[in-house]
Structures are given as C-alpha cells and as structure tokens.
Design an enzyme around this catalytic site. Sequence first.
Site, short mmCIF file in Angstrom:
data_model
loop_
_atom_site.label_atom_id
_atom_site.label_comp_id
_atom_site.label_asym_id
_atom_site.label_seq_id
_atom_site.Cartn_x
_atom_site.Cartn_y
_atom_site.Cartn_z
CG ASP A 130 -4.81 5.40 2.67
OD1 ASP A 130 -4.79 4.97 3.84
OD2 ASP A 130 -3.79 5.83 2.09
NE ARG A 145 -4.54 1.53 2.06
CZ ARG A 145 -4.41 2.24 0.96
NH1 ARG A 145 -5.36 2.18 0.04
NH2 ARG A 145 -3.35 2.99 0.76
CB CYS A 188 -0.97 -0.01 1.18
SG CYS A 188 -0.17 0.05 2.80
P1 4NP Z 1 -1.58 2.95 4.09
O1 4NP Z 1 -2.05 4.38 4.66
O2 4NP Z 1 -1.13 3.18 2.66
O3 4NP Z 1 -2.82 2.09 4.14
O4 4NP Z 1 -0.49 2.47 5.01
C1 4NP Z 1 -1.19 5.51 4.65
C2 4NP Z 1 -0.37 5.75 5.72
C3 4NP Z 1 0.45 6.86 5.73
C4 4NP Z 1 0.44 7.71 4.64
C5 4NP Z 1 -0.38 7.45 3.56
C6 4NP Z 1 -1.20 6.34 3.55
N1 4NP Z 1 1.26 8.86 4.64
O5 4NP Z 1 1.22 9.64 3.66
O6 4NP Z 1 2.04 9.07 5.58
#
Ligand code: 4NP
Length: 158
Positions: free
Chosen positions: A127, A18, A12
């Site tokens: 997300d 996720r 992800c």
């Molecule tokens: P993930 O969610 O892709 O599901 O782990 C996110 C966690 C952090 C960030 C973006 C998406 N971020 O930009 O820090």
Amino acid sequence: MSDLKIKVLFVCLGNICRSPMAEFILKNMIDKMGLSNKFIIRSAATSYEEIGNDIHYGTRAKLIEKNIPFSKREATRITTEDYKNYDFIIGMEDSNIRDIKRIVGDDVDNKISKLLDYSDNPRDIADPWYTRNFEITYNDIVEGCEGFIKYLKKTLKI
Ligand code: 4NP
C-alpha cells in the site's frame, strides 16, 4: 439480451491509490488494443476512509508521468450488488480479499482474485499510502494487468 461486456472491478482499502491506478492502467491497455467497447472497468474500496475523494496525489503524479489518461472520480465502497454485476473482482493484497468477502459474502461464483495472481510471481501489492513508493506500485500493477490480459486472451479469447 444480456450485455456481453467483460466487467472488472479493482478493489483496495481506500480506493484512492492502488485500485484507481489499476483501473486507469488497464483502461489504457485495453484502449490501445482497441477493445474499450468490450469492457467496463471500475474500482472500489473496502473501507469508508476515503469515500467521495478523488485519487491520491501520488497516484495522480505517477499517471501523469507515465502518460496514462485518467478522469476525475470519487472513491466508493464495494457492495453486494457489485459482486453480482462484475465478472472479475480483483484485490491488491490478501487483506483486501478477506475484507471483500466480509462485505459480499462467500465467493460462490469464483469471481474474486488478487491482481498479481495473474503474474508469474504471485504476491501482494504493498500500500503506497504507507510506503509512499508509487513507482513500485505502478510497476506491480502493470505486471498484474499484463498477466490479466494474457489470462483473458487464453480463457476468453479476447
Ligand atoms: P489504497 O491506499 O488502499 O491503495 O487506496 C489507502 C488510502 C487511504 C487509506 C488507506 C489505504 N486510508 O486509511 O485512508
């Protein structure tokens, strides 16, 4: 002799919400099937945003609520070596697939897929970093992992 484990890498954007949730949910399902020794299951990010960080508190709370075991971990970014080493590279949404290909190149071995493409209702997994709804994320990931296991049973006869 090459090892015969099935290697799965969930991917992800940040590798704190996720993809680690998918990693621990699939590990738990595979463990309950008694097949843990046949699998390597990990997760990685496409971005550098959270490298080194443990899972998001929302993911942690959801895993605790659902009695899914998890361990301390550090977010990593997917590499070209990962593309060579893993059999299945599974993103959560279309933008992950585009970003993965930007990092590892063309999917010459046809290893890259999207988790809910294994379900009866293919779609992106939103997300929760933005939505804050980890229950929807959990349900979507369970649906995708169940579909993925069904696919493995059919194609690899696990
Ligand atoms: P993930 O969610 O892709 O599901 O782990 C996110 C966690 C952090 C960030 C973006 C998406 N971020 O930009 O820090």
